[in-house]
Design a protein around this motif. Structure first.
Motif, PDB file in Angstrom:
ATOM      1  N   ALA A  26      61.349   5.717  20.249  1.00 65.04           N
ATOM      2  CA  ALA A  26      62.184   6.898  20.009  1.00 65.04           C
ATOM      3  C   ALA A  26      63.098   6.843  18.801  1.00 65.04           C
ATOM      4  N   SER A  27      63.183   5.780  18.072  1.00 60.87           N
ATOM      5  CA  SER A  27      64.162   5.669  16.985  1.00 60.87           C
ATOM      6  C   SER A  27      63.511   6.007  15.648  1.00 60.87           C
ATOM      7  N   PHE A  28      63.747   7.240  15.167  1.00 64.02           N
ATOM      8  CA  PHE A  28      63.162   7.688  13.902  1.00 64.02           C
ATOM      9  C   PHE A  28      64.203   8.466  13.102  1.00 64.02           C
ATOM     10  N   THR A  29      64.019   8.488  11.789  1.00 62.59           N
ATOM     11  CA  THR A  29      64.840   9.356  10.947  1.00 62.59           C
ATOM     12  C   THR A  29      64.393  10.802  11.147  1.00 62.59           C
ATOM     13  N   ALA A  30      65.223  11.749  10.750  1.00 61.09           N
ATOM     14  CA  ALA A  30      64.873  13.158  10.875  1.00 61.09           C
ATOM     15  C   ALA A  30      63.602  13.475  10.087  1.00 61.09           C
ATOM     16  N   LYS A  31      63.468  12.889   8.901  1.00 54.82           N
ATOM     17  CA  LYS A  31      62.279  13.106   8.083  1.00 54.82           C
ATOM     18  C   LYS A  31      61.032  12.599   8.793  1.00 54.82           C
ATOM     19  N   ARG A  32      61.143  11.412   9.394  1.00 51.16           N
ATOM     20  CA  ARG A  32      59.990  10.833  10.084  1.00 51.16           C
ATOM     21  C   ARG A  32      59.648  11.624  11.346  1.00 51.16           C
ATOM     22  N   ARG A  33      60.660  12.171  12.024  1.00 55.58           N
ATOM     23  CA  ARG A  33      60.410  12.985  13.216  1.00 55.58           C
ATOM     24  C   ARG A  33      59.568  14.210  12.860  1.00 55.58           C
ATOM     25  N   ALA A  34      59.871  14.828  11.720  1.00 48.97           N
ATOM     26  CA  ALA A  34      59.109  15.998  11.287  1.00 48.97           C
ATOM     27  C   ALA A  34      57.686  15.609  10.894  1.00 48.97           C
ATOM     28  N   GLU A  35      57.542  14.470  10.212  1.00 50.42           N
ATOM     29  CA  GLU A  35      56.218  14.012   9.798  1.00 50.42           C
ATOM     30  C   GLU A  35      55.348  13.688  11.001  1.00 50.42           C
ATOM     31  N   LEU A  36      55.919  12.994  11.978  1.00 55.92           N
ATOM     32  CA  LEU A  36      55.134  12.556  13.130  1.00 55.92           C
ATOM     33  C   LEU A  36      54.644  13.729  13.970  1.00 55.92           C
ATOM     34  N   ILE A  37      55.509  14.709  14.207  1.00 55.14           N
ATOM     35  CA  ILE A  37      55.091  15.819  15.060  1.00 55.14           C
ATOM     36  C   ILE A  37      53.974  16.620  14.402  1.00 55.14           C
ATOM     37  N   GLU A  38      54.013  16.718  13.064  1.00 51.54           N
ATOM     38  CA  GLU A  38      52.927  17.401  12.347  1.00 51.54           C
ATOM     39  C   GLU A  38      51.656  16.562  12.379  1.00 51.54           C
ATOM     40  N   GLU A  39      51.814  15.264  12.213  1.00 50.47           N
ATOM     41  CA  GLU A  39      50.670  14.359  12.192  1.00 50.47           C
ATOM     42  C   GLU A  39      49.921  14.348  13.522  1.00 50.47           C
TER      43      GLU A  39
END
Length: 368
Positions: free
Chosen positions: A250-263
């Motif tokens: 669960a520990s991600f930066t805001a940028k990574r959270r957006a990338e992961l959900i799209e991925e």
């Protein structure tokens, strides 16, 4: 209650380091895996306070009784509440999940569990004794007074933690004591005062890796339809062909959270087609603690998740297991496109060698 140090008090904290320090003047203690607890006793008045200063007193009536029987009349201690149970090998091991059951609103259940799975208390620091505050004194002095004050303890349920200034012995503890459910090693500066809410101490915890299956995700609390953000990944391991829920990352930066959900969108599937589809029908917590099910810890929370086809493998870092799950949130390390999801099972996980908690609490190793 009128003590030299009165509640509320936030406990002294520790910052993580990668190895047992070999210099710098430290004392070493086992790192207990329970509820951090500050004990305040003024005669017949006893208060148990959590790390965030919330009251624990009503949940542990048997510990309150033991404190009145075993500890000094006027004392303030820092320590840990724990529950130990007998293992199949005949020794004892810390059981954090059993300890969690004690935080329950019903007095009848608390009283029942106090008899069925009684808790203990292990002390590891002294803030006050009698009319004297020791919070401003160096740890060497606090420990010496603590040892004298608790020298009579024998067999629990109140204990005094073990201690060493030998880094080699601390390293042995780090390796051996995990088998009894302990969490690592704590290093305390010998000359430091007690500093509430300051990361004065060091903690050395176990760190391992595992390849797990990504089986779903939950959205972050700040996620919106216009800007979706991933909150946590739901992780699984296979056991005899069945995908078991093993924890979250669960520990991600805001940028990574957006990338992961799209991925991950191409993997989104209907719950009916997901290995955990049937479990959504369960109304209460269950042995596998699958996502989407309620418990007394989660009433009122949105536990819905987005199911993903279990086709991607992720390598995570974790410290240790609690039963069949990661004890804490696992850390995202890297994707493993070379791994077949069905090959990710429990057999890859390192099993610590069994060790009897009773030997740690009694200091038995030193007398063998």
């Amino acid at each position: 209650m009128d003590l030299p140090v009165n509640p509320p008090v936030q406990p002294m904290l520790a910052k993580p380091v990668s190895a047992v320090p070999r210099s710098g003047g430290y004392a070493f203690e086992p790192k207990w895996d329970g509820f951090r607890c500050l004990v305040f006793r003024d005669g017949d008045e006893v208060e148990l306070a959590s790390r965030n200063t919330k009251p624990l007193t009503r949940y542990f009536p048997e510990v309150v009784a033991a404190i009145k029987e075993q500890l000094p009349e006027r004392v303030v201690l820092d320590g840990e509440l724990f529950v130990a149970q007998t293992t199949p090998e005949g020794g004892e091991r810390l059981q954090f999940e059993v300890l969690q059951e004690r935080i329950h609103p019903a007095k009848s259940r608390i009283d029942m569990l106090a008899g069925k799975t009684p808790a203990g208390f292990v002390a590891f620091d002294l803030l006050a004794l009698g009319d004297t505050s020791y919070a401003g004194r160096p740890f060497t002095e606090r420990r010496a007074v603590l040892e004298e004050a608790l020298a009579h303890l024998d067999g629990g349920p109140c204990f005094l933690t073990r201690i060493t200034t030998d880094p080699d012995e601390a390293q042995d503890w780090f390796q051996e004591f995990e088998g009894a459910g302990l969490d690592g090693v704590i290093a305390k500066p010998l000359d430091a005062p007690y500093q509430p809410n300051q990361r004065t101490m060091l903690k050395i915890k176990h760190e391992r890796t595992a390849d797990v299956v990504v089986a779903g995700y939950r959205e972050h609390k700040t996620s919106t339809p216009e800007h979706p953000l991933l909150g946590s990944l739901l992780l699984g391991l296979y056991d005899h062909g069945k995908l078991q829920h093993v924890g979250v990352s669960a520990s991600f930066t805001a940028k990574r959270r957006a990338e992961l959900i799209e991925e991950l969108q191409p993997l989104v599937c209907d719950l009916a087609d997901h290995p955990w589809g049937d479990w959504q029908e369960w109304a209460i917590a269950n042995p596998d603690r699958v996502p989407g099910t309620q418990s007394r810890w989660s009433q009122g929370k949105d536990l819905g998740f987005t199911p993903l086809r279990p086709e991607r493998v992720l390598e995570v870092k974790y410290d240790h297991m609690e039963g069949r799950r990661f004890r804490h949130t696992a850390q995202f390390k890297r994707w493993r496109p070379d791994r077949d999801p069905e090959s990710c099972g429990y057999e890859q996980l390192e099993e610590p060698v069994s060790y009897d908690l009773g030997r740690i609490l009694s200091g038995g190793d030193r007398h063998e």
